[in-house]
Design an enzyme around this catalytic site. Structure first.
Site, PDB file in Angstrom:
ATOM      1  N   HIS A 217       0.842  -1.206   0.000  1.00  0.00           N
ATOM      2  CA  HIS A 217       0.000   0.000   0.000  1.00  0.00           C
ATOM      3  C   HIS A 217       0.876   1.254   0.000  1.00  0.00           C
ATOM      4  O   HIS A 217       0.698   2.155  -0.808  1.00  0.00           O
ATOM      5  CB  HIS A 217      -0.911  -0.013   1.239  1.00  0.00           C
ATOM      6  CG  HIS A 217      -1.750   1.213   1.429  1.00  0.00           C
ATOM      7  ND1 HIS A 217      -3.115   1.235   1.222  1.00  0.00           N
ATOM      8  CD2 HIS A 217      -1.412   2.466   1.823  1.00  0.00           C
ATOM      9  CE1 HIS A 217      -3.585   2.452   1.479  1.00  0.00           C
ATOM     10  NE2 HIS A 217      -2.562   3.215   1.855  1.00  0.00           N
ATOM     11  N   GLU A 218       1.853   1.291   0.898  1.00  0.00           N
ATOM     12  CA  GLU A 218       2.675   2.505   1.027  1.00  0.00           C
ATOM     13  C   GLU A 218       3.566   2.721  -0.183  1.00  0.00           C
ATOM     14  O   GLU A 218       3.672   3.841  -0.683  1.00  0.00           O
ATOM     15  CB  GLU A 218       3.516   2.456   2.309  1.00  0.00           C
ATOM     16  CG  GLU A 218       2.723   2.352   3.599  1.00  0.00           C
ATOM     17  CD  GLU A 218       1.563   3.328   3.692  1.00  0.00           C
ATOM     18  OE1 GLU A 218       0.610   3.048   4.428  1.00  0.00           O
ATOM     19  OE2 GLU A 218       1.584   4.386   3.015  1.00  0.00           O
TER      20      GLU A 218
ATOM     21  N   HIS B  31       1.797   4.181  -3.087  1.00  0.00           N
ATOM     22  CA  HIS B  31       1.615   5.639  -3.066  1.00  0.00           C
ATOM     23  C   HIS B  31       2.753   6.334  -3.811  1.00  0.00           C
ATOM     24  O   HIS B  31       2.561   7.327  -4.509  1.00  0.00           O
ATOM     25  CB  HIS B  31       1.556   6.178  -1.634  1.00  0.00           C
ATOM     26  CG  HIS B  31       0.221   6.064  -0.993  1.00  0.00           C
ATOM     27  ND1 HIS B  31      -0.927   6.594  -1.539  1.00  0.00           N
ATOM     28  CD2 HIS B  31      -0.151   5.474   0.163  1.00  0.00           C
ATOM     29  CE1 HIS B  31      -1.961   6.339  -0.743  1.00  0.00           C
ATOM     30  NE2 HIS B  31      -1.515   5.659   0.298  1.00  0.00           N
TER      31      HIS B  31
ATOM     32  N   TYR C 242      -4.299  14.039  -3.096  1.00  0.00           N
ATOM     33  CA  TYR C 242      -4.728  13.243  -1.937  1.00  0.00           C
ATOM     34  C   TYR C 242      -5.892  13.908  -1.190  1.00  0.00           C
ATOM     35  O   TYR C 242      -5.825  14.182   0.011  1.00  0.00           O
ATOM     36  CB  TYR C 242      -3.545  13.025  -0.998  1.00  0.00           C
ATOM     37  CG  TYR C 242      -3.713  11.873  -0.023  1.00  0.00           C
ATOM     38  CD1 TYR C 242      -3.852  12.113   1.336  1.00  0.00           C
ATOM     39  CD2 TYR C 242      -3.718  10.554  -0.463  1.00  0.00           C
ATOM     40  CE1 TYR C 242      -4.001  11.069   2.240  1.00  0.00           C
ATOM     41  CE2 TYR C 242      -3.856   9.507   0.427  1.00  0.00           C
ATOM     42  CZ  TYR C 242      -4.003   9.760   1.782  1.00  0.00           C
ATOM     43  OH  TYR C 242      -4.145   8.730   2.663  1.00  0.00           O
TER      44      TYR C 242
ATOM     45  N   GLU D 217      -5.934   6.323  -2.472  1.00  0.00           N
ATOM     46  CA  GLU D 217      -5.999   5.290  -1.435  1.00  0.00           C
ATOM     47  C   GLU D 217      -6.400   3.935  -2.019  1.00  0.00           C
ATOM     48  O   GLU D 217      -5.823   2.900  -1.679  1.00  0.00           O
ATOM     49  CB  GLU D 217      -7.003   5.695  -0.354  1.00  0.00           C
ATOM     50  CG  GLU D 217      -6.363   6.507   0.744  1.00  0.00           C
ATOM     51  CD  GLU D 217      -5.272   5.727   1.442  1.00  0.00           C
ATOM     52  OE1 GLU D 217      -5.565   4.634   1.972  1.00  0.00           O
ATOM     53  OE2 GLU D 217      -4.125   6.208   1.438  1.00  0.00           O
TER      54      GLU D 217
ATOM     55  N   GLU E  36      -5.216  -7.001   7.798  1.00  0.00           N
ATOM     56  CA  GLU E  36      -5.616  -8.039   8.767  1.00  0.00           C
ATOM     57  C   GLU E  36      -4.436  -8.622   9.543  1.00  0.00           C
ATOM     58  O   GLU E  36      -4.610  -9.006  10.706  1.00  0.00           O
ATOM     59  CB  GLU E  36      -6.413  -9.162   8.085  1.00  0.00           C
ATOM     60  CG  GLU E  36      -5.607 -10.104   7.192  1.00  0.00           C
ATOM     61  CD  GLU E  36      -5.196  -9.490   5.853  1.00  0.00           C
ATOM     62  OE1 GLU E  36      -5.588  -8.338   5.564  1.00  0.00           O
ATOM     63  OE2 GLU E  36      -4.460 -10.160   5.116  1.00  0.00           O
TER      64      GLU E  36
ATOM     65  N   TYR F 207      -3.664  -5.800  12.312  1.00  0.00           N
ATOM     66  CA  TYR F 207      -4.791  -5.055  12.903  1.00  0.00           C
ATOM     67  C   TYR F 207      -5.417  -5.838  14.052  1.00  0.00           C
ATOM     68  O   TYR F 207      -5.637  -7.047  13.913  1.00  0.00           O
ATOM     69  CB  TYR F 207      -5.831  -4.798  11.802  1.00  0.00           C
ATOM     70  CG  TYR F 207      -6.982  -3.911  12.181  1.00  0.00           C
ATOM     71  CD1 TYR F 207      -8.300  -4.382  12.153  1.00  0.00           C
ATOM     72  CD2 TYR F 207      -6.768  -2.591  12.561  1.00  0.00           C
ATOM     73  CE1 TYR F 207      -9.358  -3.566  12.493  1.00  0.00           C
ATOM     74  CE2 TYR F 207      -7.831  -1.765  12.909  1.00  0.00           C
ATOM     75  CZ  TYR F 207      -9.118  -2.259  12.864  1.00  0.00           C
ATOM     76  OH  TYR F 207     -10.168  -1.439  13.203  1.00  0.00           O
ATOM     77  N   THR F 208      -5.669  -5.176  15.141  1.00  0.00           N
ATOM     78  CA  THR F 208      -6.345  -5.734  16.328  1.00  0.00           C
ATOM     79  C   THR F 208      -5.910  -7.166  16.642  1.00  0.00           C
ATOM     80  O   THR F 208      -6.661  -8.135  16.400  1.00  0.00           O
ATOM     81  CB  THR F 208      -7.879  -5.695  16.152  1.00  0.00           C
ATOM     82  OG1 THR F 208      -8.218  -6.473  14.978  1.00  0.00           O
ATOM     83  CG2 THR F 208      -8.373  -4.271  16.003  1.00  0.00           C
TER      84      THR F 208
ATOM     85  N   ASP G 105     -10.439  13.717   7.180  1.00  0.00           N
ATOM     86  CA  ASP G 105      -9.595  12.724   6.482  1.00  0.00           C
ATOM     87  C   ASP G 105      -9.420  13.084   5.013  1.00  0.00           C
ATOM     88  O   ASP G 105      -9.617  12.256   4.112  1.00  0.00           O
ATOM     89  CB  ASP G 105     -10.177  11.305   6.621  1.00  0.00           C
ATOM     90  CG  ASP G 105      -9.237  10.230   6.070  1.00  0.00           C
ATOM     91  OD1 ASP G 105      -8.008  10.405   6.141  1.00  0.00           O
ATOM     92  OD2 ASP G 105      -9.765   9.218   5.557  1.00  0.00           O
TER      93      ASP G 105
ATOM     94  N   HIS H   9     -10.084   7.601   3.183  1.00  0.00           N
ATOM     95  CA  HIS H   9     -10.059   6.221   3.673  1.00  0.00           C
ATOM     96  C   HIS H   9     -11.455   5.641   3.801  1.00  0.00           C
ATOM     97  O   HIS H   9     -11.626   4.471   4.129  1.00  0.00           O
ATOM     98  CB  HIS H   9      -9.351   6.139   5.033  1.00  0.00           C
ATOM     99  CG  HIS H   9      -7.900   6.401   4.971  1.00  0.00           C
ATOM    100  ND1 HIS H   9      -7.357   7.646   5.207  1.00  0.00           N
ATOM    101  CD2 HIS H   9      -6.855   5.589   4.670  1.00  0.00           C
ATOM    102  CE1 HIS H   9      -6.048   7.588   5.067  1.00  0.00           C
ATOM    103  NE2 HIS H   9      -5.721   6.354   4.745  1.00  0.00           N
TER     104      HIS H   9
HETATM  105  C1  LIG Z   1      -0.125  10.014   8.377  1.00  0.00           C
HETATM  106  C2  LIG Z   1      -1.546  10.241   8.246  1.00  0.00           C
HETATM  107  C3  LIG Z   1      -2.204   9.590   7.043  1.00  0.00           C
HETATM  108  C4  LIG Z   1      -1.376   8.549   6.342  1.00  0.00           C
HETATM  109  C5  LIG Z   1      -2.191   7.797   5.357  1.00  0.00           C
HETATM  110  C6  LIG Z   1      -1.424   6.559   4.873  1.00  0.00           C
HETATM  111  S1  LIG Z   1      -0.938   6.635   3.219  1.00  0.00           S
HETATM  112  C7  LIG Z   1      -2.308   5.376   4.949  1.00  0.00           C
HETATM  113  O1  LIG Z   1      -3.302   5.321   4.258  1.00  0.00           O
HETATM  114  N1  LIG Z   1      -1.916   4.427   5.789  1.00  0.00           N
HETATM  115  C8  LIG Z   1      -2.618   3.207   5.798  1.00  0.00           C
HETATM  116  C9  LIG Z   1      -1.833   2.194   6.606  1.00  0.00           C
HETATM  117  C10 LIG Z   1      -2.372   0.811   6.357  1.00  0.00           C
HETATM  118  C11 LIG Z   1      -2.347   0.293   5.047  1.00  0.00           C
HETATM  119  C12 LIG Z   1      -2.863  -0.976   4.801  1.00  0.00           C
HETATM  120  C13 LIG Z   1      -3.405  -1.737   5.889  1.00  0.00           C
HETATM  121  C14 LIG Z   1      -3.441  -1.184   7.174  1.00  0.00           C
HETATM  122  C15 LIG Z   1      -2.946   0.109   7.408  1.00  0.00           C
HETATM  123  C16 LIG Z   1      -4.018   3.353   6.347  1.00  0.00           C
HETATM  124  O2  LIG Z   1      -4.949   2.772   5.835  1.00  0.00           O
HETATM  125  N2  LIG Z   1      -4.125   4.141   7.437  1.00  0.00           N
HETATM  126  C17 LIG Z   1      -5.422   4.293   8.119  1.00  0.00           C
HETATM  127  C18 LIG Z   1      -5.298   3.721   9.496  1.00  0.00           C
HETATM  128  C19 LIG Z   1      -5.789   5.763   8.202  1.00  0.00           C
HETATM  129  O3  LIG Z   1      -4.868   6.614   8.071  1.00  0.00           O
HETATM  130  O4  LIG Z   1      -6.985   6.033   8.406  1.00  0.00           O
HETATM  131 ZN   LIG Z   2      -2.555   5.252   2.078  1.00  0.00          ZN
END
Ligand SMILES: CCCCC[C@H](S)C(=O)N[C@@H](Cc1ccccc1)C(=O)N[C@@H](C)C(=O)O
Ligand SMILES: [Zn+2]
Length: 308
Positions: A148-149, A152, A163, A172, A191, A194-195, A227, A232
C-alpha cells in the site's frame, strides 16, 4: 560474496523467520539489499532504518553476526523483506523498475514515534509505526501495508492523484488494489497487523467494504472534509469495483495490470471516480481490446458500484 552481499536470517513482527538480503561493510552487517536489478543498473538499493521511537532522526540497522532476531529488529526485518517483494512484483510482473521507473533507491524507516497506529509514504521514503499493541502491532508486519505505502510512491510518479476528495479516495484505493494483487490470499486489508486481540477482522475489506464501515456504492458516497475528504472511507467504492472486476475475470494479476496501466497512462492528478472508470476502460482496450470480455466485465464492475 559479490559486493559484500549476504542473505541473512531474520525474525519478523509476528515471530516468523525469513531470509533477508544484507550488506557487509566496515566490519558489520547493514540492512541494505544490493540484490535487485536497480543495483546493477544504477547502484541504488533497498535500505531500511529505524527511528528508535523518535520522529526526526533515523539510524542504520546493523547487526554483528547477520542473524537479525532481536525483538527491536523485527519491524525492520519485515519492512526490508516486504519492500523487496513489492520491488520484485513491480519489476517482474509490471516491468517497472522501482517506484520512479528508473531504479530509485527504496528507503524505509520503522519504529516511528511511540505507539503510532499508522504507516505512510513521506514523499521520499516509507515510515512505519509500532502500533499501540491493541489497534495495531508494528505495521510493516503486513505485506499489504508495505505494498500500500510503496504504491503511493508509484502513484506520485504516475497519475499524481491529489490526496483529497475523489482523487484522494482513488489514490488510497489504488494502493489497496495493488496491495490485494500482491498479498493475494484474501480480500482483506491490514488483517495481519490489525487488532491482534480480535480474529477475523481487518482495517478494510475490498469484497465487503461495509463490513469495516466503508461505502460500496456511489449512492453511499460520504461527503466530508475530515480525512482529506474521506479518502479512507470513500476508497471503498473503487475498492469494490476492483474486487468485482478481478473476481469476474478470475485474475487479480490481469486486473492489477489494467489498474497500473490506467494510473500510468490515462489518469491525472484530478481524475475522479468517473474518470477512473474511463481510464481503466482505456487501459483495458489498449491491453486486451475493447471487444474483449474483460472490457465488458470492467464496465459491469464499475456500474455495479454506481460509477459511469
Ligand atoms: C499520516 C496520516 C495519514 C497517512 C495515510 C497513509 S498513506 C495510509 O493510508 N496508511 C494506511 C496504513 C495501512 C495500510 C494498509 C493496511 C493497514 C494500514 C491506512 O490505511 N491508514 C489508516 C489507518 C488511516 O490513516 O486512516
Ligand atoms: Zn494510504
Amino acid at each position: 560474496a559479490v559486493n559484500h552481499v549476504h542473505s541473512a536470517t531474520g525474525v519478523g513482527v509476528r515471530g516468523d523467520t525469513k531470509s533477508i538480503n544484507t550488506t557487509y561493510k566496515n566490519g558489520t552487517y547493514y540492512m541494505e539489499d544490493r540484490t535487485k536489478y536497480m543495483y546493477s543498473q544504477k547502484g541504488s538499493t533497498i535500505n531500511t532504518y529505524t527511528f528508535n521511537n523518535g520522529t526526526s532522526s533515523q539510524y542504520y540497522m546493523t547487526d554483528a553476526d547477520n542473524t537479525w532476531n532481536a525483538s527491536t529488529q523485527r519491524a525492520a526485518v519485515d519492512a526490508h523483506y516486504y519492500a523487496g517483494k513489492v520491488y520484485d512484483y513491480y519489476y517482474n510482473s509490471l516491468g517497472r523498475n522501482s517506484y520512479d521507473g528508473n531504479g530509485h533507491a527504496i528507503i524505509s524507516g520503522v519504529r516511528y514515534s511511540s505507539r503510532y497506529n499508522n504507516a505512510f509514504w513521506e514523499g521520499t521514503q516509507m515510515v512505519y509505526g509500532d502500533g499501540d499493541g491493541s489497534t495495531f502491532i508494528a505495521l510493516s508486519g503486513a505485506y499489504d501495508v508495505v505494498a500500500h505505502e510503496l504504491t503511493h510512491a508509484v502513484t506520485e510518479y504516475t497519475s499524481g492523484l491529489v490526496y483529497s476528495y475523489q482523487s484522494g479516495a482513488l489514490n488510497e484505493s489504488w494502493s489497496d488494489a495493488m496491495a490485494s494483487v500482491m498479498d493475494s490470499n484474501d480480500w482483506l486489508i491490514g488483517e495481519d497487523v490489525y487488532t491482534p486481540g480480535i480474529s477475523g477482522d481487518a482495517l478494510r475489506s475490498m469484497s465487503n467494504p461495509a463490513a469495516e464501515g466503508q461505502p460500496a456504492h456511489m449512492n453511499q458516497y460520504v461527503n466530508t472534509s475530515s480525512d482529506n475528504g474521506g479518502v479512507h472511507t470513500n476508497s471503498g467504492i473503487p475498492n469494490k469495483a476492483f474486487y468485482n472486476f478481478a473476481t469476474s475475470i478470475g485474475s487479480r494479476s490481469i486486473a492489477g495490470k489494467i489498474w497500473y496501466t490506467a494510473s500510468r497512462d490515462y489518469m491525472t492528478s484530478s481524475t475522479n471516480f468517473s474518470g477512473a472508470r474511463a481510464a481503466t476502460l482505456s487501459a483495458c482496450a489498449a491491453l486486451y481490446g475493447s471487444g474483449s470480455s474483460y472490457y465488458t466485465s470492467l464496465k459491469n464492475a464499475w456500474s455495479a458500484v454506481g460509477v459511469y
